[in-house]
Design a protein around this motif. Structure first.
Motif, PDB file in Angstrom:
ATOM      1  N   GLN A 135       0.798  -1.211  -0.041  1.00 52.97           N
ATOM      2  CA  GLN A 135      -0.118   0.001   0.003  1.00 52.97           C
ATOM      3  C   GLN A 135       0.793   1.162  -0.040  1.00 52.97           C
ATOM      4  N   LEU A 136       0.575   2.037  -0.876  1.00 48.04           N
ATOM      5  CA  LEU A 136       1.473   3.372  -0.925  1.00 48.04           C
ATOM      6  C   LEU A 136       0.455   4.350  -0.460  1.00 48.04           C
ATOM      7  N   LYS A 137       1.216   5.257   0.481  1.00 45.66           N
ATOM      8  CA  LYS A 137       0.448   6.450   0.883  1.00 45.66           C
ATOM      9  C   LYS A 137       1.194   7.621   0.622  1.00 45.66           C
ATOM     10  N   LEU A 138       0.390   8.512   0.074  1.00 46.39           N
ATOM     11  CA  LEU A 138       1.089   9.898  -0.235  1.00 46.39           C
ATOM     12  C   LEU A 138       0.362  10.950   1.095  1.00 46.39           C
ATOM     13  N   VAL A 139       1.172  11.632   1.595  1.00 46.59           N
ATOM     14  CA  VAL A 139       0.838  12.675   2.581  1.00 46.59           C
ATOM     15  C   VAL A 139       1.074  13.932   2.079  1.00 46.59           C
ATOM     16  N   THR A 140       0.220  14.736   2.079  1.00 47.57           N
ATOM     17  CA  THR A 140       0.203  16.258   1.767  1.00 47.57           C
ATOM     18  C   THR A 140      -0.095  17.142   3.049  1.00 47.57           C
ATOM     19  N   ALA A 141       0.034  18.387   2.867  1.00 45.66           N
ATOM     20  CA  ALA A 141      -0.357  19.074   4.041  1.00 45.66           C
ATOM     21  C   ALA A 141      -1.784  19.254   4.372  1.00 45.66           C
ATOM     22  N   THR A 148      -3.903   7.225  -0.666  1.00 51.26           N
ATOM     23  CA  THR A 148      -3.872   5.721  -0.250  1.00 51.26           C
ATOM     24  C   THR A 148      -4.165   4.918  -1.339  1.00 51.26           C
ATOM     25  N   ILE A 149      -3.061   4.442  -1.964  1.00 48.69           N
ATOM     26  CA  ILE A 149      -3.123   3.421  -3.043  1.00 48.69           C
ATOM     27  C   ILE A 149      -3.053   2.048  -2.619  1.00 48.69           C
ATOM     28  N   PRO A 150      -3.955   1.176  -2.319  1.00 47.68           N
ATOM     29  CA  PRO A 150      -3.902  -0.005  -1.901  1.00 47.68           C
ATOM     30  C   PRO A 150      -3.585  -0.961  -2.968  1.00 47.68           C
ATOM     31  N   GLY A 151      -2.941  -2.154  -2.795  1.00 41.49           N
ATOM     32  CA  GLY A 151      -2.939  -3.452  -3.542  1.00 41.49           C
ATOM     33  C   GLY A 151      -1.975  -3.094  -4.789  1.00 41.49           C
ATOM     34  N   LEU A 152      -0.993  -2.451  -4.596  1.00 42.93           N
ATOM     35  CA  LEU A 152       0.069  -2.199  -5.715  1.00 42.93           C
ATOM     36  C   LEU A 152       1.033  -3.532  -5.423  1.00 42.93           C
ATOM     37  N   THR A 153       1.640  -4.044  -6.689  1.00 41.93           N
ATOM     38  CA  THR A 153       2.570  -4.963  -6.416  1.00 41.93           C
ATOM     39  C   THR A 153       3.752  -4.141  -5.733  1.00 41.93           C
ATOM     40  N   GLN A 154       4.510  -5.125  -5.248  1.00 39.23           N
ATOM     41  CA  GLN A 154       5.797  -4.718  -4.301  1.00 39.23           C
ATOM     42  C   GLN A 154       6.466  -3.863  -5.288  1.00 39.23           C
ATOM     43  N   GLU A 155       7.095  -4.526  -6.489  1.00 42.05           N
ATOM     44  CA  GLU A 155       7.902  -3.857  -7.536  1.00 42.05           C
ATOM     45  C   GLU A 155       7.312  -2.259  -8.017  1.00 42.05           C
ATOM     46  N   ALA A 156       5.704  -2.360  -7.933  1.00 46.14           N
ATOM     47  CA  ALA A 156       5.017  -1.175  -8.654  1.00 46.14           C
ATOM     48  C   ALA A 156       5.057  -0.152  -7.527  1.00 46.14           C
ATOM     49  N   ALA A 157       5.030  -0.629  -6.274  1.00 42.52           N
ATOM     50  CA  ALA A 157       4.939   0.439  -5.182  1.00 42.52           C
ATOM     51  C   ALA A 157       6.567   1.062  -4.893  1.00 42.52           C
ATOM     52  N   GLU A 158       7.273   0.309  -4.838  1.00 40.65           N
ATOM     53  CA  GLU A 158       8.638   0.847  -4.985  1.00 40.65           C
ATOM     54  C   GLU A 158       9.371   1.927  -6.242  1.00 40.65           C
ATOM     55  N   HIS A 159       8.882   1.314  -7.261  1.00 41.30           N
ATOM     56  CA  HIS A 159       8.946   2.053  -8.689  1.00 41.30           C
ATOM     57  C   HIS A 159       8.339   3.485  -8.437  1.00 41.30           C
ATOM     58  N   LEU A 160       6.984   3.466  -8.075  1.00 37.48           N
ATOM     59  CA  LEU A 160       6.137   4.532  -8.102  1.00 37.48           C
ATOM     60  C   LEU A 160       6.854   5.536  -6.923  1.00 37.48           C
ATOM     61  N   ARG A 161       7.101   5.082  -5.777  1.00 34.51           N
ATOM     62  CA  ARG A 161       7.619   5.836  -4.723  1.00 34.51           C
ATOM     63  C   ARG A 161       8.829   6.627  -5.067  1.00 34.51           C
TER      64      ARG A 161
END
Length: 175
Positions: A135-141, A148-161
């Motif tokens: 799960q990738l979470k983007l925090v803003t002010a 929060t983007i749930p259910g990404l593959t581990q590789e896709a989450a790391e690449h997107l981060r």
């Protein structure tokens, strides 16, 4: 990398008043996300049934079946809706922002400007790790624009981060 092991297309509502998805490449959640959600909801069904049966055996009354039935009904509806709901999630990397979309009946489309991101966080629970998703979470002010983007593959989450951090660093804002 971002589109591997995901659904082949994002589903759009059929209404003329739907929120337009726009042009560009939409990336979706991994198919394993549905399996994890179904396993989790199935465990809830089993636990509620077991608790209701144990309560009836111990006490001999049947009133516990009312709340158990309500919980089971809601969970079973969730089991039916989960696959369709997972296909409605999607995100798109645009020039100035990341656009996240979710929802079937209640649609939400959020655009998070790269320059406003303060934190990009990857989390995954035990089932997520077992199925290779995160799960990738983007925090803003602003609290309302956090995504929060749930259910990404581990590789896709790391690449997107890594992509989001690189874009934010080139603009010298946000992260």
């Amino acid at each position: 990398m971002l589109g591997e092991r995901t659904y082949d297309r994002i589903l759009e509502p059929r209404s003329r008043r739907r929120l337009p998805l726009g042009d560009g490449t939409w990336y979706q959640l991994a198919r394993a996300y549905v399996r994890v959600q179904l396993i989790t909801q199935g465990a809830v069904v089993v636990l509620v049934l077991a608790a209701a049966i144990v309560a009836q055996v111990i006490t001999g009354v049947r009133w516990q079946w009312i709340p158990a039935g309500i919980i089971l009904l809601v969970t079973l509806v969730g089991l039916v809706v989960t696959p369709r709901q997972a296909r409605s999630f999607g995100y798109q990397l645009r020039r100035d922002d990341l656009v996240f979309r979710r929802g079937i009946l209640w649609q939400r489309v959020v655009a998070v400007p790269y320059g406003r991101m303060q934190l990009v966080d990857i989390t995954h629970g035990p089932l997520d790790r077992g199925f290779g998703i995160a799960q990738l979470k983007l925090v803003t002010a602003a609290a309302s624009t956090g995504v929060t983007i749930p259910g990404l593959t581990q590789e896709a989450a790391e690449h997107l981060r890594d992509t989001l951090v690189a874009v934010a660093e080139t603009r010298r804002t946000g992260l």
